[in-house]
Design a protein around this motif. Structure first.
Motif, PDB file in Angstrom:
ATOM      1  N   LEU A 181       0.842  -1.196   0.000  1.00 54.84           N
ATOM      2  CA  LEU A 181       0.000   0.000   0.000  1.00 54.84           C
ATOM      3  C   LEU A 181       0.882   1.253   0.000  1.00 54.84           C
ATOM      4  O   LEU A 181       1.733   1.421   0.873  1.00 54.84           O
ATOM      5  N   ILE A 182       0.645   2.136  -0.977  1.00 56.27           N
ATOM      6  CA  ILE A 182       1.452   3.347  -1.136  1.00 56.27           C
ATOM      7  C   ILE A 182       0.546   4.576  -1.046  1.00 56.27           C
ATOM      8  O   ILE A 182      -0.447   4.675  -1.783  1.00 56.27           O
ATOM      9  N   PRO A 183       0.843   5.543  -0.181  1.00 58.07           N
ATOM     10  CA  PRO A 183       0.027   6.771  -0.094  1.00 58.07           C
ATOM     11  C   PRO A 183       0.287   7.706  -1.282  1.00 58.07           C
ATOM     12  O   PRO A 183       1.306   7.589  -1.980  1.00 58.07           O
ATOM     13  N   GLY A 184      -0.628   8.642  -1.481  1.00 56.35           N
ATOM     14  CA  GLY A 184      -0.586   9.515  -2.647  1.00 56.35           C
ATOM     15  C   GLY A 184       0.670  10.340  -2.791  1.00 56.35           C
ATOM     16  O   GLY A 184       1.141  10.587  -3.907  1.00 56.35           O
ATOM     17  N   GLN A 185       1.257  10.766  -1.675  1.00 56.70           N
ATOM     18  CA  GLN A 185       2.447  11.615  -1.762  1.00 56.70           C
ATOM     19  C   GLN A 185       3.695  10.841  -2.176  1.00 56.70           C
ATOM     20  O   GLN A 185       4.735  11.439  -2.482  1.00 56.70           O
ATOM     21  N   ASP A 186       3.603   9.494  -2.217  1.00 55.45           N
ATOM     22  CA  ASP A 186       4.784   8.681  -2.495  1.00 55.45           C
ATOM     23  C   ASP A 186       4.797   8.078  -3.900  1.00 55.45           C
ATOM     24  O   ASP A 186       5.624   7.202  -4.195  1.00 55.45           O
ATOM     25  N   PHE A 187       3.893   8.495  -4.768  1.00 59.26           N
ATOM     26  CA  PHE A 187       3.962   8.017  -6.149  1.00 59.26           C
ATOM     27  C   PHE A 187       3.627   9.150  -7.109  1.00 59.26           C
ATOM     28  O   PHE A 187       2.985  10.131  -6.745  1.00 59.26           O
ATOM     29  N   THR A 188       4.115   9.016  -8.327  1.00 52.31           N
ATOM     30  CA  THR A 188       3.780   9.951  -9.403  1.00 52.31           C
ATOM     31  C   THR A 188       3.183   9.156 -10.559  1.00 52.31           C
ATOM     32  O   THR A 188       3.325   7.924 -10.639  1.00 52.31           O
ATOM     33  N   VAL A 189       2.510   9.864 -11.448  1.00 55.86           N
ATOM     34  CA  VAL A 189       1.834   9.217 -12.575  1.00 55.86           C
ATOM     35  C   VAL A 189       2.461   9.695 -13.879  1.00 55.86           C
ATOM     36  O   VAL A 189       2.612  10.897 -14.105  1.00 55.86           O
ATOM     37  N   LYS A 190       2.830   8.745 -14.712  1.00 58.41           N
ATOM     38  CA  LYS A 190       3.388   9.047 -16.027  1.00 58.41           C
ATOM     39  C   LYS A 190       2.332   8.732 -17.088  1.00 58.41           C
ATOM     40  O   LYS A 190       1.778   7.632 -17.105  1.00 58.41           O
ATOM     41  N   ASP A 191       2.063   9.684 -17.963  1.00 62.51           N
ATOM     42  CA  ASP A 191       1.021   9.540 -18.980  1.00 62.51           C
ATOM     43  C   ASP A 191       1.526   8.652 -20.110  1.00 62.51           C
ATOM     44  O   ASP A 191       2.285   9.085 -20.975  1.00 62.51           O
ATOM     45  N   THR A 192       1.087   7.397 -20.110  1.00 62.09           N
ATOM     46  CA  THR A 192       1.560   6.421 -21.101  1.00 62.09           C
ATOM     47  C   THR A 192       0.429   5.681 -21.805  1.00 62.09           C
ATOM     48  O   THR A 192       0.683   4.795 -22.618  1.00 62.09           O
ATOM     49  N   TRP A 193      -0.828   6.002 -21.484  1.00 62.59           N
ATOM     50  CA  TRP A 193      -1.963   5.190 -21.938  1.00 62.59           C
ATOM     51  C   TRP A 193      -2.393   5.607 -23.348  1.00 62.59           C
ATOM     52  O   TRP A 193      -3.100   6.594 -23.524  1.00 62.59           O
ATOM     53  N   GLN A 194      -1.979   4.835 -24.363  1.00 63.35           N
ATOM     54  CA  GLN A 194      -2.323   5.088 -25.755  1.00 63.35           C
ATOM     55  C   GLN A 194      -2.797   3.774 -26.366  1.00 63.35           C
ATOM     56  O   GLN A 194      -1.984   2.924 -26.736  1.00 63.35           O
ATOM     57  N   THR A 195      -4.107   3.574 -26.447  1.00 63.38           N
ATOM     58  CA  THR A 195      -4.665   2.310 -26.915  1.00 63.38           C
ATOM     59  C   THR A 195      -5.851   2.573 -27.844  1.00 63.38           C
ATOM     60  O   THR A 195      -6.324   3.700 -27.966  1.00 63.38           O
ATOM     61  N   VAL A 196      -6.368   1.513 -28.459  1.00 66.13           N
ATOM     62  CA  VAL A 196      -7.556   1.640 -29.303  1.00 66.13           C
ATOM     63  C   VAL A 196      -8.810   1.146 -28.588  1.00 66.13           C
ATOM     64  O   VAL A 196      -9.918   1.299 -29.101  1.00 66.13           O
ATOM     65  N   GLY A 197      -8.649   0.527 -27.429  1.00 66.93           N
ATOM     66  CA  GLY A 197      -9.786   0.062 -26.648  1.00 66.93           C
ATOM     67  C   GLY A 197      -9.646   0.491 -25.209  1.00 66.93           C
ATOM     68  O   GLY A 197      -8.539   0.734 -24.715  1.00 66.93           O
ATOM     69  N   MET A 198     -10.770   0.601 -24.519  1.00 66.08           N
ATOM     70  CA  MET A 198     -10.780   1.026 -23.122  1.00 66.08           C
ATOM     71  C   MET A 198      -9.936   2.285 -22.902  1.00 66.08           C
ATOM     72  O   MET A 198      -9.277   2.445 -21.876  1.00 66.08           O
ATOM     73  N   ARG A 199      -9.996   3.188 -23.871  1.00 64.31           N
ATOM     74  CA  ARG A 199      -9.166   4.393 -23.802  1.00 64.31           C
ATOM     75  C   ARG A 199      -9.503   5.248 -22.581  1.00 64.31           C
ATOM     76  O   ARG A 199      -8.625   5.895 -22.002  1.00 64.31           O
ATOM     77  N   GLY A 200     -10.768   5.252 -22.184  1.00 72.45           N
ATOM     78  CA  GLY A 200     -11.189   6.126 -21.104  1.00 72.45           C
ATOM     79  C   GLY A 200     -10.795   5.679 -19.716  1.00 72.45           C
ATOM     80  O   GLY A 200     -11.095   6.378 -18.740  1.00 72.45           O
ATOM     81  N   VAL A 206       2.484   4.098 -12.968  1.00 73.99           N
ATOM     82  CA  VAL A 206       2.793   4.625 -11.638  1.00 73.99           C
ATOM     83  C   VAL A 206       4.290   4.479 -11.385  1.00 73.99           C
ATOM     84  O   VAL A 206       4.876   3.416 -11.636  1.00 73.99           O
ATOM     85  N   VAL A 207       4.885   5.548 -10.903  1.00 76.80           N
ATOM     86  CA  VAL A 207       6.317   5.557 -10.610  1.00 76.80           C
ATOM     87  C   VAL A 207       6.512   5.728  -9.105  1.00 76.80           C
ATOM     88  O   VAL A 207       5.968   6.648  -8.490  1.00 76.80           O
ATOM     89  N   VAL A 208       7.266   4.812  -8.513  1.00 72.72           N
ATOM     90  CA  VAL A 208       7.602   4.844  -7.085  1.00 72.72           C
ATOM     91  C   VAL A 208       9.110   4.800  -6.970  1.00 72.72           C
ATOM     92  O   VAL A 208       9.759   3.925  -7.563  1.00 72.72           O
ATOM     93  N   GLU A 209       9.681   5.721  -6.223  1.00 72.25           N
ATOM     94  CA  GLU A 209      11.141   5.807  -6.112  1.00 72.25           C
ATOM     95  C   GLU A 209      11.582   5.731  -4.656  1.00 72.25           C
ATOM     96  O   GLU A 209      11.370   6.660  -3.875  1.00 72.25           O
ATOM     97  N   ASP A 210      12.145   4.589  -4.280  1.00 79.71           N
ATOM     98  CA  ASP A 210      12.741   4.386  -2.960  1.00 79.71           C
ATOM     99  C   ASP A 210      11.790   4.791  -1.834  1.00 79.71           C
ATOM    100  O   ASP A 210      12.116   5.606  -0.965  1.00 79.71           O
ATOM    101  N   VAL A 211      10.619   4.183  -1.828  1.00 76.17           N
ATOM    102  CA  VAL A 211       9.573   4.487  -0.849  1.00 76.17           C
ATOM    103  C   VAL A 211       9.546   3.418   0.237  1.00 76.17           C
ATOM    104  O   VAL A 211       9.621   2.212  -0.054  1.00 76.17           O
ATOM    105  N   PHE A 212       9.413   3.851   1.497  1.00 78.80           N
ATOM    106  CA  PHE A 212       9.321   2.920   2.623  1.00 78.80           C
ATOM    107  C   PHE A 212       7.879   2.464   2.798  1.00 78.80           C
ATOM    108  O   PHE A 212       6.944   3.276   2.802  1.00 78.80           O
ATOM    109  N   VAL A 213       7.691   1.144   2.961  1.00 80.97           N
ATOM    110  CA  VAL A 213       6.382   0.555   3.236  1.00 80.97           C
ATOM    111  C   VAL A 213       6.520  -0.328   4.468  1.00 80.97           C
ATOM    112  O   VAL A 213       7.288  -1.309   4.457  1.00 80.97           O
ATOM    113  N   PRO A 214       5.808  -0.028   5.564  1.00 78.61           N
ATOM    114  CA  PRO A 214       5.906  -0.866   6.770  1.00 78.61           C
ATOM    115  C   PRO A 214       5.292  -2.249   6.537  1.00 78.61           C
ATOM    116  O   PRO A 214       4.425  -2.429   5.680  1.00 78.61           O
TER     117      PRO A 214
END
Length: 379
Positions: free
Chosen positions: A159-178, A184-192
């Motif tokens: 489980l990762i809280p909102g402040q510990d991840f970023t979103v990279k826009d990579t979604w380019q498809t012909v189906g389920m586009r919406g 999701v990018v996570v960099e050296d995040v602590f998880v108990p």
């Protein structure tokens, strides 16, 4: 809840094309889902949930899918991911729901995170694609493999809280586009430790949350509902296409002046498609019913549920193909709801969790008394 969902359907239908263009459902749609309590459907009552159950979840997904598959996909996850979180240790549940239940959580089982043991927990780094609904989610759960000294690593969720991840826009498809299924990018995040969950425990229904949340749906082995997450929106989309086709064709006149609805071939194809969808729904209902059986951990029942979810997906694909076939060239118009449903259903059916080559083989192995394939983690 169904009445509240139905009241939203005209707006969802109107936003379907915008969702495709933006590659994400609008923020107002996500907020409306939260406002009517969708995130509470499978959430424990002790944290403000309604515990309406797995059948309610499926029914609501189908209803939303009639208007737009991408909205239904995101709604399915908004309802179902709290069901996963409810199986984590209580401290993780309190961390997310301590200030209220209306929280959207994105989740992926893909176990590609880099995991390192540290005092009190783990440190994680990853860039994981295909997290549907991440654009409107404030928490994320990601997968990784934890090394063990007893053999194979443990497939684990973190489980990762909102402040510990970023979103990279990579979604380019012909189906389920919406669905906005970005990376999701996570960099050296602590998880108990207490914010993690072993997938093996979900598979065998031995999670920490099983002891805390008493409703039967929290004791159901993972396999009974894993594929329904995706099949329910597919079924809704195909039912919506069927309804749109029926209404459109009732008024259609052929180039030769005859009423299209009078053609026997059209009537037969329509009936066959509808029967496929009904059969798919019956298979899904049996999975839901079996999930809470006292003997739900039996392997023959689990492999049957795995098989049936894939077969339901195949039946839905066959149905949408029939509907597309009898729609003719007009069905391929860029503004046609039928072609959008056709694209979305085919795309959803390609999900790894619905692969019939894998699930059918699992059932076949069980029938012949062969050992479970050790590479199969789902059942």
């Amino acid at each position: 809840m169904l009445d509240d969902v139905r009241a939203l359907l005209p707006a969802i239908r109107a936003r379907a094309e915008q969702s495709e263009r933006d590659r994400s459902i609008p923020r107002e749609s996500a907020q409306e889902f939260l406002d009517i309590g969708l995130a509470r459907v499978l959430l424990p009552r002790r944290y403000g949930g309604t515990e309406l159950g797995l059948q309610a979840w499926v029914d609501l997904c189908i209803e939303i899918g009639k208007a737009d598959a991408a909205h239904a996909w995101c709604a399915s996850l908004m309802m179902h991911h709290p069901h996963y979180l409810a199986q984590f240790p209580d401290s993780a549940q309190a961390d997310v729901w301590g200030d209220g239940p209306d929280v959207s959580i994105a989740l992926t089982f893909t176990p590609t995170s880099k995991v390192e043991f540290v005092e009190g927990g783990y440190r994680l780094s990853c860039a994981i694609p295909y997290l549907s609904g991440i654009n409107h989610s404030t928490r994320v759960v990601i997968g990784g493999m934890v090394p063990t000294d007893r053999g194979p690593p443990d497939w684990t969720l973190f489980l990762i809280p909102g402040q510990d991840f970023t979103v990279k826009d990579t979604w380019q498809t012909v189906g389920m586009r919406g669905t906005g299924s970005n990376t999701v990018v996570v960099e050296d995040v602590f998880v108990p430790f207490e914010h993690t969950l072993r997938v093996d425990d979900m598979r065998e229904s031995t999670t920490p949350g099983t002891k805390l949340n008493k409703a039967g749906m929290f004791r159901a082995p993972w396999i009974y509902y894993a594929g329904l997450t995706f099949v329910a929106p597919m079924l809704g989309a195909a039912r919506g296409a069927l309804e749109d086709y029926r209404a459109w064709t009732a008024e259609r006149v052929s180039l030769f002046g005859s009423q299209v609805a009078q053609y026997t071939s059209i009537q037969v194809h329509l009936a066959r498609a509808a029967a496929n969808l009904d059969a798919a729904e019956l298979l899904m209902q049996r999975c839901v019913q079996d999930a809470e059986r006292p003997d739900a951990t039996r392997h023959d029942l689990r492999t049957r549920a795995y098989r049936d979810q894939s077969r339901a997906s195949e039946l839905i694909v066959e149905a949408i193909d029939m509907i597309m076939k009898i729609s003719g060239a007009a069905g391929f118009a860029s503004t046609s709801s039928i072609q959008r449903a056709w694209r979305d259903v085919h795309f959803a059916a390609s999900h790894v969790g619905l692969n019939p080559e894998v699930s059918f083989a699992a059932w076949g192995r069980q029938q012949f008394g062969l050992e479970r394939d050790p590479k199969q983690g789902m059942f």
